[in-house]
Design an enzyme around this catalytic site. Structure first.
Site, mmCIF file in Angstrom:
data_model
loop_
_atom_site.group_PDB
_atom_site.id
_atom_site.type_symbol
_atom_site.label_atom_id
_atom_site.label_comp_id
_atom_site.label_asym_id
_atom_site.label_seq_id
_atom_site.Cartn_x
_atom_site.Cartn_y
_atom_site.Cartn_z
ATOM 1 N N ASN A 1 0.803 -1.245 0.000
ATOM 2 C CA ASN A 1 0.000 0.000 0.000
ATOM 3 C C ASN A 1 0.831 1.288 0.000
ATOM 4 O OD1 ASN A 1 0.684 -0.478 2.666
ATOM 5 N ND2 ASN A 1 -1.279 0.194 3.488
ATOM 6 N N LYS B 1 12.278 -8.094 1.225
ATOM 7 C CA LYS B 1 11.300 -8.663 0.300
ATOM 8 C C LYS B 1 10.092 -7.737 0.194
ATOM 9 C CE LYS B 1 7.815 -11.025 0.570
ATOM 10 N NZ LYS B 1 7.151 -10.230 -0.485
ATOM 11 N N PRO B 2 10.021 -6.976 -0.887
ATOM 12 C CA PRO B 2 8.851 -6.114 -1.065
ATOM 13 C C PRO B 2 7.637 -6.943 -1.491
ATOM 14 C CG PRO B 2 10.378 -5.877 -2.911
ATOM 15 C CD PRO B 2 10.990 -6.883 -1.983
ATOM 16 N N ALA B 3 6.457 -6.322 -1.442
ATOM 17 C CA ALA B 3 5.225 -7.022 -1.823
ATOM 18 C C ALA B 3 5.255 -7.380 -3.308
ATOM 19 C CB ALA B 3 4.023 -6.146 -1.518
ATOM 20 N N SER C 1 -0.227 -7.534 7.238
ATOM 21 C CA SER C 1 -1.432 -7.945 7.968
ATOM 22 C C SER C 1 -1.080 -8.618 9.293
ATOM 23 C CB SER C 1 -2.234 -8.911 7.095
ATOM 24 O OG SER C 1 -1.451 -10.056 6.826
ATOM 25 N N GLU D 1 4.576 -4.011 12.350
ATOM 26 C CA GLU D 1 3.621 -2.928 12.061
ATOM 27 C C GLU D 1 2.451 -3.588 11.348
ATOM 28 O OE1 GLU D 1 3.841 0.132 13.033
ATOM 29 O OE2 GLU D 1 5.939 0.342 13.580
ATOM 30 N N CYS E 1 -3.200 1.466 6.798
ATOM 31 C CA CYS E 1 -3.396 0.862 8.127
ATOM 32 C C CYS E 1 -3.973 1.888 9.087
ATOM 33 C CB CYS E 1 -2.067 0.328 8.640
ATOM 34 S SG CYS E 1 -0.776 1.572 8.582
ATOM 35 N N GLU F 1 -10.801 -4.825 8.633
ATOM 36 C CA GLU F 1 -10.207 -3.646 7.984
ATOM 37 C C GLU F 1 -10.881 -3.486 6.632
ATOM 38 O OE1 GLU F 1 -5.850 -4.617 8.049
ATOM 39 O OE2 GLU F 1 -5.681 -2.449 8.230
ATOM 40 N N SER G 1 0.906 10.250 10.516
ATOM 41 C CA SER G 1 2.200 9.738 10.024
ATOM 42 C C SER G 1 3.197 10.882 9.882
ATOM 43 C CB SER G 1 2.021 9.088 8.648
ATOM 44 O OG SER G 1 1.020 8.112 8.725
ATOM 45 N N GLU H 1 8.361 2.677 14.532
ATOM 46 C CA GLU H 1 9.202 3.087 13.410
ATOM 47 C C GLU H 1 9.219 4.605 13.356
ATOM 48 O OE1 GLU H 1 7.704 0.959 9.915
ATOM 49 O OE2 GLU H 1 9.267 -0.533 10.234
#
Ligand code: NAD
Length: 484
Positions: A158, A181-183, A236, A257, A291, A388, A448, A465
């Protein structure tokens, strides 16, 4: 191929030990534009052998990298910041093409993500330590902070740039090496970011990236490698729990997170215009796929009607369309599954007695679009109360007393963020203290910020973070007792 993207600028390979390479067996998977269904790129589909090479490279690089100077690490981060900013348009175009958010929002994310690089470039040189004396006075105690060691970083689709930057930057600042490892839905932005770190002079082996269509096996291989010392995951709660079990098995440090189910509380003395503006921010950032997205709107009964009408008016004014095109305020959802889920949640709420004030349909395809939607009188047994939504749907439930609002807001296993709108300092402080969340937005729909410790309580996660404490997630304390 998406028209706004220059395909020759895309990185699509794995990055291991300082070089771009194909996956073993040259396997690839497809990345699609959610607004058009066009194929944007074929990306390397890393497997077990690639995963093991990547973690071995991170393990080899750790000893030298831990001895790099704070200034060297700060300078690399600062150069990476400058490069990200200089590449804003290109990075935003990649992000919009693979993730769907409108270009203006994508540029906003580039700026937000870049700030983590600048923030941690400033933190890298201020890690410090402590010095004290034993209670009997016979020993000096020297406390130092050391890099935790090779880290496993896993990120969601996201916020494809910011979620990577928020992990890579503190890890670099602390002197940790990484496997990342990205999505699989949005690997291209992350690969572009990795190349920026290469250009910024990050030494070989410090940051290794494996893209894959089989995340479970790649990440599990890293977790069980005996080399990784820490996992930092954003995604998730369901997958977070799997990684926490693997971390327990290997006694690894873990930062999580995870998902949210944010309450948005409007008290009877709230400034209504401010509350509606905050609701638009908290709900519609990233098409609701955040999120931090407000999931449950609890509005005092005296204001519920007017709040609903004003919010519905603002939502109905938004233009839904391909985020790469001028004028689009709301892009598509990420995939068919997400669209089906949002449709199902709205249908369930309506069947249980909610009323629809605007939206509630999907425009003609292609693209996974859903119209901005406002529901009111949403009953507490509606599925979206405990799920969610991750889409542009605001669900309003009226309440009668402050105690009821606190109880409803906390009636969830999640605890990432809560929003409260009131003009009373007393009420604001009461909610700020009683909401079971890691972050509170008081009269604001946006929490954020790189200077703030971002994170949740309950099943929304572990650790923080950003902010002053962000770097601690990547540091271990060591103390040396010195005889006097
Ligand atoms: P996800 O959990 O499905 O996937 C996240 C990452 O985990 C991806 O890289 C995926 O490939 C990987 N993954 C999937 N299965 C895995 C497995 N078995 N083992 C190891 N890795 C695995 O989440 P998503 O759909 O990409 O992202 C949406 C979720 O992320 C939402 O719940 C959202 O609230 C959460 N999120 C949280 C924050 C936060 O800061 N708290 C920020 C953004 C998103």
């Amino acid at each position: 191929m998406s028209s706004s993207l220059d395909p020759t600028t895309l990185h699509t390979d794995l990055f291991i030990d300082g070089s771009w390479r194909k996956a073993a067996g040259e396997a690839t998977f497809t990345v699609e534009n959610p607004a058009t269904h066009e194929v944007i790129a074929e990306v390397a589909d890393g497997g077990l052998d690639d995963a093991l090479e990547a973690i071995a490279a991170a393990g080899r690089a750790q000893a030298t990298w831990s001895k790099s100077t704070p200034r060297e690490r700060a300078d690399i981060l600062r150069r990476a910041y400058d490069l990200v900013i200089a590449n804003t348009d290109r990075l935003a175009a990649i992000m919009t093409a693979e993730m769907g958010k409108p270009l203006a929002e994508a540029k906003g994310e580039v700026a937000y993500g870049a700030e983590f690089l600048r923030w941690f470039s400033e933190e890298a040189i201020r890690i410090g330590g402590d010095h004290t004396t034993s209670i009997d006075g016979n020993t000096r105690i020297l406390i130092s902070k050391e890099p935790v060691g090779p880290c496993v970083l896993v990120t969601p689709w996201n916020f494809p740039l910011a979620m990577g930057a928020r992990k890579i930057a503190p890890a670099v600042a602390a002197g940790c090496t990484m496997v990342f490892k990205p999505a699989e839905l949005t690997p291209l932005t992350s690969l572009a970011l990795v190349d920026i770190f290469r250009q910024a002079g990050l030494p070989d082996g410090v940051l290794n990236v494996v893209t894959t269509a089989s995340p479970a096996s790649v990440v599990e291989a890293w977790m069980n490698s005996g080399i990784a010392r820490k996992v930092s995951f954003t995604g998730s709660t369901e997958v977070g729990k799997i990684l926490l079990r693997q971390a327990a098995e290997n006694v690894m440090r873990a930062s999580m997170e995870l998902g949210g189910n944010a309450p948005f509380v409007v008290l009877p003395d709230a400034d209504l215009e401010r509350a509606v503006a905050g609701a638009m921010q908290a709900k519609m950032r990233n098409m609701g796929e955040a999120c931090t997205a407000a999931n449950r709107f609890f509005v005092h009964r005296s204001l519920a009607e007017e709040f609903g009408e004003k919010l519905a008016k603002r939502m109905a004014e938004l233009q839904v369309g391909n985020g790469a095109l001028e004028g689009a305020d709301v892009g598509p959802l990420i995939e068919q599954k997400a669209l089906d889920k949002v449709e199902g949640l709205v249908a369930d709420a309506l069947a249980k007695g909610a009323r629809i004030l605007t939206g509630g349909n999907r425009p003609e395809g292609p693209g996974y679009f859903y119209t901005p939607t406002v529901l009111t009188d949403v009953p507490l047994d509606a599925e979206l109360m405990t799920t969610e939504i991750f889409g542009p749907v605001a669900a309003i439930t009226p309440f009668d007393s402050e105690d009821e609002a606190v109880r409803l807001a906390n009636d969830t296993n999640w605890g990432l963020v809560g929003y409260v709108f009131t003009e009373s300092v007393d009420k604001a402080m009461r909610f700020s203290s009683e909401l079971e969340v890691g972050m509170v937005g008081l009269n604001t729909g946006l929490v954020s910020n790189p200077a703030a410790p971002f994170g949740g309580v309950k099943q929304s996660g572990l650790g923080r973070e950003g902010g002053k404490v962000g770097i601690d997630e990547f540091l271990e304390y060591k103390y040396t007792a010195i005889a006097r």
